[in-house]
Design an enzyme around this catalytic site. Structure first.
Site, PDB file in Angstrom:
ATOM      1  N   GLU A  94       0.683  -1.205  -0.162  1.00  0.00           N
ATOM      2  CA  GLU A  94       0.102   0.132  -0.090  1.00  0.00           C
ATOM      3  C   GLU A  94       0.917   1.226   0.020  1.00  0.00           C
ATOM      4  OE1 GLU A  94      -3.178   0.357  -0.266  1.00  0.00           O
ATOM      5  OE2 GLU A  94      -3.269  -1.933  -0.163  1.00  0.00           O
ATOM      6  N   GLU A 116      -1.404   9.113  -0.117  1.00  0.00           N
ATOM      7  CA  GLU A 116      -1.751   8.780  -1.514  1.00  0.00           C
ATOM      8  C   GLU A 116      -1.452   9.698  -2.671  1.00  0.00           C
ATOM      9  OE1 GLU A 116      -6.012   6.906  -4.075  1.00  0.00           O
ATOM     10  OE2 GLU A 116      -6.018   8.032  -2.139  1.00  0.00           O
TER      11      GLU A 116
END
Length: 258
Positions: A94, A116
Site C-alpha cells: 500500500e 496517496e
C-alpha cells in the site's frame, strides 16, 4: 534466625519465578519478533530521497501494536511470525516506492509513502500504512480509536502512532461479510460453503481479497498489484524465517460482492 533466612530464600525464589514468568510473557510481544533491527532491515529505504517514510518509526509501531491485544501475539511462534509478515506485506504494498530495477529489489521499498499520490477521494484519500480511504472508514476508525478522524483526517498522516493504529485497527476488524485479516492469518476464521464455492480459503491470498479483491482477485491470473503484495509477503516470511502457508495468491478467489 534460620527461619528468617529460610523465609528470605523462599521469597527470593518466588520473586525469581515471577520475574521469569513475566519475562516469558513479554517475549510473546510483537517486539520479540519485530525487533528494532528487524524493522530497520525490512523497511530500510523508507527515509530515502523521494520517500516520506521516515515518518514511520519503530517506537510508533510498538506503541500502536500494544493497544491491540492479539495482534502478532496469537497462536504459536510460526503463526505469529506469519501474521506479522502478512501485515507488513500488505501495508508495504500500500505504501510502496519500489520499481522493477530498484536497489535491493522492488520489495525492499515498503513504507515509502504516507499519503496517496493520486488522492482520489479528498479529503478522505489514502493515508498511513494501510492507506485508510473513504469517509466511512475514517468514521469507523475514529470511533474505534476515540479520535475525530472525520474532522481531522490528516491526523493519520501527521501522527505516526495514529497512522499505525488505523492500520492495525483495519487489520483486526471484520467488516461483514469479510472476516478480519487477523482472523484469517491466525486460523480463527472458517470459510462457509459460499466461501469455499468462491475459492475463498484461509491464507495470505484472502487478506488481499479483503483489502482490494474487487480489483485484484478472481482474474484467473495474478494482477500486478496482487503480485506485488505476494512479493512483499514472501520477502518478509523469508526474513522472519517462516513458511508462506497455503493459498498465497488470490487469482482464483471470487471477490466479495462480486
Amino acid at each position: 534466625m534460620w527461619r528468617r533466612a529460610l523465609a528470605m530464600v523462599l521469597f527470593m525464589a518466588g520473586a525469581a519465578l515471577l520475574a521469569g514468568a513475566a519475562g516469558a510473557g513479554a517475549q510473546q510481544g510483537v517486539w520479540s519478533i519485530i525487533t528494532r533491527p528487524m524493522f530497520q532491515s525490512m523497511l530500510s529505504h523508507r527515509g530515502d530521497s523521494g520517500c516520506q517514510g521516515a515518518f514511520y518509526t519503530y517506537d510508533a509501531f510498538i506503541e500502536a501494536a500494544s493497544k491491540f491485544p492479539g495482534f502478532g501475539t496469537t497462536g504459536d511462534e510460526q503463526t505469529r511470525r506469519r501474521e506479522l509478515a502478512a501485515f507488513f506485506g500488505q501495508t508495504s504494498h500500500e505504501t510502496t516506492g519500489g520499481w522493477a530495477t530498484a536497489p535491493d529489489g522492488p520489495f525492499a521499498w515498503g513504507y515509502c509513502r504516507v499519503k496517496e499520490q493520486k488522492q482520489t477521494d479528498p479529503p478522505y484519500y489514502g493515508r498511513g500504512p494501510i492507506q485508510l480511504t473513504h469517509k466511512y472508514n475514517y468514521r469507523l476508525a475514529g470511533q474505534a480509536l476515540n479520535l475525530n478522524l472525520v474532522g481531522n483526517p490528516d491526523l493519520v498522516a501527521s501522527d505516526p502512532v495514529v497512522a499505525f493504529k488505523t492500520a492495525i485497527w483495519f487489520w483486526m476488524t471484520p467488516q461483514s461479510p469479510k472476516p478480519s485479516c487477523h482472523a484469517v492469518m491466525t486460523g480463527a476464521w472458517t470459510p462457509s460453503a459460499t466461501d469455499r464455492a468462491a475459492g475463498r480459503l484461509p491464507g495470505y491470498g484472502l487478506t488481499s481479497n479483503i483489502i482490494n479483491g474487487g480489483l485484484e482477485c478472481g482474474k484467473g491470473q495474478s494482477t500486478d498489484g496482487a503480485k506485488d503484495r505476494v512479493g512483499y509477503y514472501k520477502r518478509y516470511c523469508d526474513m522472519l524465517r517462516v513458511g508462506y502457508g497455503d493459498n498465497v495468491p488470490c487469482k482464483d478467489q471470487k471477490p466479495y460482492g462480486g
